[in-house]
Design a protein around this motif. Sequence first.
Motif, mmCIF file in Angstrom:
data_model
loop_
_atom_site.group_PDB
_atom_site.id
_atom_site.type_symbol
_atom_site.label_atom_id
_atom_site.label_comp_id
_atom_site.label_asym_id
_atom_site.label_seq_id
_atom_site.Cartn_x
_atom_site.Cartn_y
_atom_site.Cartn_z
ATOM 1 N N ASN A 23 -65.067 -21.691 -24.320
ATOM 2 C CA ASN A 23 -64.031 -22.188 -23.451
ATOM 3 C C ASN A 23 -62.875 -23.140 -23.817
ATOM 4 O O ASN A 23 -62.901 -24.079 -24.211
ATOM 5 C CB ASN A 23 -64.934 -23.538 -22.463
ATOM 6 C CG ASN A 23 -64.182 -23.811 -21.529
ATOM 7 O OD1 ASN A 23 -63.231 -23.422 -21.158
ATOM 8 N ND2 ASN A 23 -64.714 -24.946 -20.745
ATOM 9 N N THR A 24 -62.089 -21.963 -24.132
ATOM 10 C CA THR A 24 -60.731 -22.161 -25.178
ATOM 11 C C THR A 24 -59.835 -23.224 -24.323
ATOM 12 O O THR A 24 -59.391 -23.961 -24.950
ATOM 13 C CB THR A 24 -60.027 -21.022 -25.290
ATOM 14 O OG1 THR A 24 -59.647 -20.246 -24.170
ATOM 15 C CG2 THR A 24 -60.952 -20.086 -26.112
ATOM 16 N N SER A 25 -59.896 -22.967 -23.008
ATOM 17 C CA SER A 25 -58.925 -24.014 -22.379
ATOM 18 C C SER A 25 -59.386 -25.323 -22.311
ATOM 19 O O SER A 25 -58.358 -26.253 -22.413
ATOM 20 C CB SER A 25 -58.562 -23.440 -20.902
ATOM 21 O OG SER A 25 -58.249 -22.385 -20.708
ATOM 22 N N PHE A 26 -60.731 -25.739 -22.340
ATOM 23 C CA PHE A 26 -61.072 -27.042 -22.446
ATOM 24 C C PHE A 26 -60.989 -27.504 -23.903
ATOM 25 O O PHE A 26 -60.501 -28.642 -24.063
ATOM 26 C CB PHE A 26 -62.573 -26.988 -22.188
ATOM 27 C CG PHE A 26 -63.155 -28.485 -22.028
ATOM 28 C CD1 PHE A 26 -62.611 -29.484 -21.138
ATOM 29 C CD2 PHE A 26 -64.045 -28.865 -23.121
ATOM 30 C CE1 PHE A 26 -62.919 -30.837 -20.934
ATOM 31 C CE2 PHE A 26 -64.457 -30.287 -23.025
ATOM 32 C CZ PHE A 26 -63.891 -31.129 -22.297
ATOM 33 N N VAL A 27 -61.626 -26.640 -24.902
ATOM 34 C CA VAL A 27 -61.618 -26.792 -26.117
ATOM 35 C C VAL A 27 -60.282 -27.226 -26.714
ATOM 36 O O VAL A 27 -59.985 -28.296 -27.478
ATOM 37 C CB VAL A 27 -62.063 -25.530 -27.316
ATOM 38 C CG1 VAL A 27 -61.661 -26.058 -28.503
ATOM 39 C CG2 VAL A 27 -63.399 -25.655 -26.776
ATOM 40 N N VAL A 28 -59.203 -26.619 -26.434
ATOM 41 C CA VAL A 28 -57.634 -27.005 -26.801
ATOM 42 C C VAL A 28 -57.086 -27.596 -25.635
ATOM 43 O O VAL A 28 -56.164 -27.283 -25.168
ATOM 44 C CB VAL A 28 -57.105 -25.518 -27.070
ATOM 45 C CG1 VAL A 28 -55.573 -25.786 -27.699
ATOM 46 C CG2 VAL A 28 -57.733 -24.448 -28.089
ATOM 47 N N SER A 29 -57.582 -28.962 -25.683
ATOM 48 C CA SER A 29 -56.937 -29.712 -24.697
ATOM 49 C C SER A 29 -57.146 -31.110 -25.103
ATOM 50 O O SER A 29 -57.871 -31.389 -26.333
ATOM 51 C CB SER A 29 -57.589 -29.682 -23.468
ATOM 52 O OG SER A 29 -59.048 -30.156 -23.389
ATOM 53 N N GLU A 30 -56.615 -32.225 -24.606
ATOM 54 C CA GLU A 30 -56.985 -33.638 -24.992
ATOM 55 C C GLU A 30 -58.196 -33.924 -24.657
ATOM 56 O O GLU A 30 -58.778 -34.925 -25.488
ATOM 57 C CB GLU A 30 -56.011 -34.765 -23.908
ATOM 58 C CG GLU A 30 -54.510 -34.254 -24.384
ATOM 59 C CD GLU A 30 -54.194 -34.897 -25.847
ATOM 60 O OE1 GLU A 30 -54.699 -36.062 -26.196
ATOM 61 O OE2 GLU A 30 -53.657 -34.177 -26.500
ATOM 62 N N GLU A 31 -58.996 -33.386 -23.869
ATOM 63 C CA GLU A 31 -60.385 -33.815 -23.813
ATOM 64 C C GLU A 31 -61.362 -32.988 -24.808
ATOM 65 O O GLU A 31 -62.513 -33.439 -24.930
ATOM 66 C CB GLU A 31 -61.005 -33.371 -22.342
ATOM 67 C CG GLU A 31 -60.395 -34.166 -21.126
ATOM 68 C CD GLU A 31 -58.932 -33.736 -20.987
ATOM 69 O OE1 GLU A 31 -58.785 -32.589 -20.998
ATOM 70 O OE2 GLU A 31 -58.043 -34.693 -20.571
ATOM 71 N N PHE A 59 -64.667 -13.661 -33.710
ATOM 72 C CA PHE A 59 -63.279 -13.416 -34.028
ATOM 73 C C PHE A 59 -62.558 -13.553 -32.564
ATOM 74 O O PHE A 59 -61.440 -13.797 -32.499
ATOM 75 C CB PHE A 59 -62.952 -12.238 -34.512
ATOM 76 C CG PHE A 59 -61.576 -12.027 -34.893
ATOM 77 C CD1 PHE A 59 -60.746 -12.717 -35.702
ATOM 78 C CD2 PHE A 59 -60.899 -10.925 -34.208
ATOM 79 C CE1 PHE A 59 -59.347 -12.482 -35.797
ATOM 80 C CE2 PHE A 59 -59.553 -10.718 -34.183
ATOM 81 C CZ PHE A 59 -58.927 -11.663 -35.154
ATOM 82 N N PRO A 60 -63.064 -12.646 -31.499
ATOM 83 C CA PRO A 60 -62.232 -12.664 -30.132
ATOM 84 C C PRO A 60 -61.944 -14.173 -29.693
ATOM 85 O O PRO A 60 -60.994 -14.529 -29.240
ATOM 86 C CB PRO A 60 -63.054 -12.100 -29.124
ATOM 87 C CG PRO A 60 -63.951 -11.150 -30.123
ATOM 88 C CD PRO A 60 -64.419 -11.869 -31.420
ATOM 89 N N VAL A 61 -62.924 -14.906 -29.898
ATOM 90 C CA VAL A 61 -62.737 -16.379 -29.537
ATOM 91 C C VAL A 61 -61.757 -17.120 -30.390
ATOM 92 O O VAL A 61 -60.905 -17.867 -29.858
ATOM 93 C CB VAL A 61 -64.135 -17.103 -29.636
ATOM 94 C CG1 VAL A 61 -64.063 -18.744 -29.106
ATOM 95 C CG2 VAL A 61 -65.222 -16.479 -28.453
ATOM 96 N N LEU A 62 -61.947 -16.893 -31.753
ATOM 97 C CA LEU A 62 -61.024 -17.375 -32.582
ATOM 98 C C LEU A 62 -59.562 -17.049 -32.444
ATOM 99 O O LEU A 62 -58.660 -17.989 -32.413
ATOM 100 C CB LEU A 62 -61.233 -17.162 -33.926
ATOM 101 C CG LEU A 62 -62.676 -17.963 -34.553
ATOM 102 C CD1 LEU A 62 -62.924 -17.314 -36.013
ATOM 103 C CD2 LEU A 62 -62.321 -19.316 -34.559
ATOM 104 N N GLU A 63 -59.480 -15.707 -32.190
ATOM 105 C CA GLU A 63 -58.088 -15.245 -31.687
ATOM 106 C C GLU A 63 -57.483 -15.869 -30.516
ATOM 107 O O GLU A 63 -56.405 -16.396 -30.332
ATOM 108 C CB GLU A 63 -58.100 -13.741 -31.309
ATOM 109 C CG GLU A 63 -57.168 -12.967 -31.255
ATOM 110 C CD GLU A 63 -57.353 -11.551 -31.151
ATOM 111 O OE1 GLU A 63 -56.299 -10.727 -31.746
ATOM 112 O OE2 GLU A 63 -58.558 -11.194 -30.719
ATOM 113 N N ALA A 64 -58.344 -16.221 -29.373
ATOM 114 C CA ALA A 64 -57.957 -16.925 -28.459
ATOM 115 C C ALA A 64 -57.586 -18.304 -28.643
ATOM 116 O O ALA A 64 -56.530 -18.915 -28.029
ATOM 117 C CB ALA A 64 -59.068 -16.716 -27.338
#
Length: 488
Positions: A149-157, A259-264
């Motif tokens: 869940n890249t949008s949530f992982v890369v966020s303040e939360e 890798f696809p997740v890391l790439e994102a």
Amino acid sequence: MVHIGFDNDKYLQMQSEHIRERISKFGGKLYLEFGGKLYDDNHASRVLPGFQPDSKLRMLLQLKEQVEMVIAINSDDIEKNKVRGDLGITYDLDVIRLIGIFRDFGLYVSSVVLTRFKSQSTAIAFQSRLEGMGIRVYHHYSIDGYPANTSFVVSEEGFGKNDYIETSRELVVVTAPGPGSGKLATCLSQVYHESRRGIKAGYAKFETFPIWNVPLNHPVNLAYEAATVDLNDVNMIDPFHLDAYGITTVNYNRDVEAFPVLEALFAKIMNECPYKSPTDMGVNMVGNCIIDDEEVRFASRQEIIRRYYIAACDLKKGKCSEDEVRKLELLMKKAGVSPDERTTVAPALERERLTGGPAAAMELPDGTIVTGKTTDLLGASSALLLNALKHLGNLSDEMHLMAPVILDPIQHLKVDHLGNRNPRLHTDETLIALSISAATNPLAEMAMEQLSKLKGCEVHSSVILSTVDEKVFKRLGVNLTCEPKYSV
């Protein structure tokens, strides 16, 4: 006999230069995830004859003024008292051991990060101990949906709720006592926090195995699969690298799948992913320093056999699954080897057949095979040790190195005071008796001086050894295997 197949000096120079290049690629700040064992990589030294167990640490010393160490440990592993199998110590104690080693080498240890922190009482107690040693401690937390869940992982939360680890040097090596400690997540979290602060930082990965630029089914890569059979790691062609460059390279399934997740994640953090493949992320130069491929192939095939015997014994002890043993049998078949190609197996089994009791055999550095049998005084492992030391010291096989005045009290203590039914001396008791004898017997002293020559020797026992004997052989640096059966 061991022949050199790996140029360690070339490796130290080439590896440090390649890491410097990667630092410059990201503008002067690199988080380097260090997989495997940083200090005592005995697996690498076995499959790459000439590779020194502390090579990776010595390589970092060439970057001493640029590097700082961050150690990650999973708080759940502290809670569970997870043990490092090769050393027999818990992960938290290994962190303290590593801090001491790094500091003794003059490397700067900046901090420890407790990953998956949930205020576990044992983790809090461990933090207090570290802070008492002057080590800064940070907390990283479990993130729902990580990593997909890249949008949530890369966020303040997500990464944003992790502590920002204060670092001051351009190369930050993130290492750990074992797998599952959260090294990758720590690196990515830091790159996120650095970007939030306007600091340009990058990520790279250091994994010795599999070796990306040797063939997929090269024995050295198959030996890596054998070493990680419990993790279900499988070597495979990196499809992303092949697609991007038309070049065949080797990686392992977990990195390829992730890798696809890391790439994102990279694209989310850095606006674009700096890598086109999992192989691109790595900085490993080991494959470029193999100087005798046949020696490496031979050593790696022997390692696969050793791993098979270890797993077969673990199955007998109830410590591993039958699937793991079957996988190792398949790896042996793929590598074209069988257990009887281990030079010490046949002599140990033949000695057992002739004597009717447990026996053991050792291959010495000059290729000589010595054996040991079970007697009323000594276990087979103890007899083997003494016979090996006699041979290395050019002492007569018939010579007694330890007098009854020393041995009798030890047996009396074992049987009459400590409740042991077996009066035979274990290897630790034998070495203590030999060291006492060395104080007055020059021949015993000469035998003692040969102990360092046992490092790297191959030993096979016709039965599963006691924990005591296993530990002694491990401390001596002996490569031990056993038949998967107990002494009757």
